[in-house]
Motif scaffolding. Sequence first.
Motif, PDB file in Angstrom:
ATOM      1  N   VAL A  45       0.831  -1.208   0.000  1.00  0.00           N
ATOM      2  CA  VAL A  45       0.000   0.000   0.000  1.00  0.00           C
ATOM      3  C   VAL A  45       0.861   1.252   0.000  1.00  0.00           C
TER       4      VAL A  45
ATOM      5  N   LYS B 292      -3.513  -1.373  -8.667  1.00  0.00           N
ATOM      6  CA  LYS B 292      -4.470  -1.210  -7.568  1.00  0.00           C
ATOM      7  C   LYS B 292      -5.011  -2.565  -7.123  1.00  0.00           C
TER       8      LYS B 292
ATOM      9  N   GLY C  21      -2.740  -4.390  -4.885  1.00  0.00           N
ATOM     10  CA  GLY C  21      -2.527  -3.804  -3.569  1.00  0.00           C
ATOM     11  C   GLY C  21      -1.603  -2.601  -3.552  1.00  0.00           C
ATOM     12  N   TYR C  22      -1.098  -2.184  -4.703  1.00  0.00           N
ATOM     13  CA  TYR C  22      -0.193  -1.036  -4.773  1.00  0.00           C
ATOM     14  C   TYR C  22      -1.006   0.237  -4.983  1.00  0.00           C
ATOM     15  N   ILE C  23      -1.652   0.702  -3.935  1.00  0.00           N
ATOM     16  CA  ILE C  23      -2.566   1.835  -4.013  1.00  0.00           C
ATOM     17  C   ILE C  23      -1.844   3.130  -4.381  1.00  0.00           C
TER      18      ILE C  23
END
Length: 129
Positions: A68, A95, A98-100
């Motif tokens: 995140v 996204k 999980g790589y916001i």
Amino acid sequence: MADNFKPPIKTRTTEELLNIVGSPKKWNRDALYLAKYELSNRNVDTSEIDKAIQLANKKEEEEILRKVNKSYQLSDFLLKPKKTLFELLFTWELKKDGYILKAKQQRTFRIKLIVVILFVYLIKFIQEN
């Protein structure tokens, strides 16, 4: 149930078995069952199994937090420019994976990169004519 795993579940260390039991999402149902059975045969205390599950959950939460908060850094562009540019332009799953923060940066960078690429292409086209 046959132990067709390599190496066989029975031959693994107690620590490896606890890792299997602690991370059920990473293992198939048969491996999980055999690991639990083997731990039972080795008379491993259930508190150790509970600790392994808690430790695996904590590691998973840390990994989620790491993803995140991961963002593009200047070093990404300097050390891995091709990979970084490719990821910015063509990766659509940031996204979802999980790589916001990276996904937010990607939206901004993608537009700017496309504009720069089009501008450079237009300049070259004008110079050739």
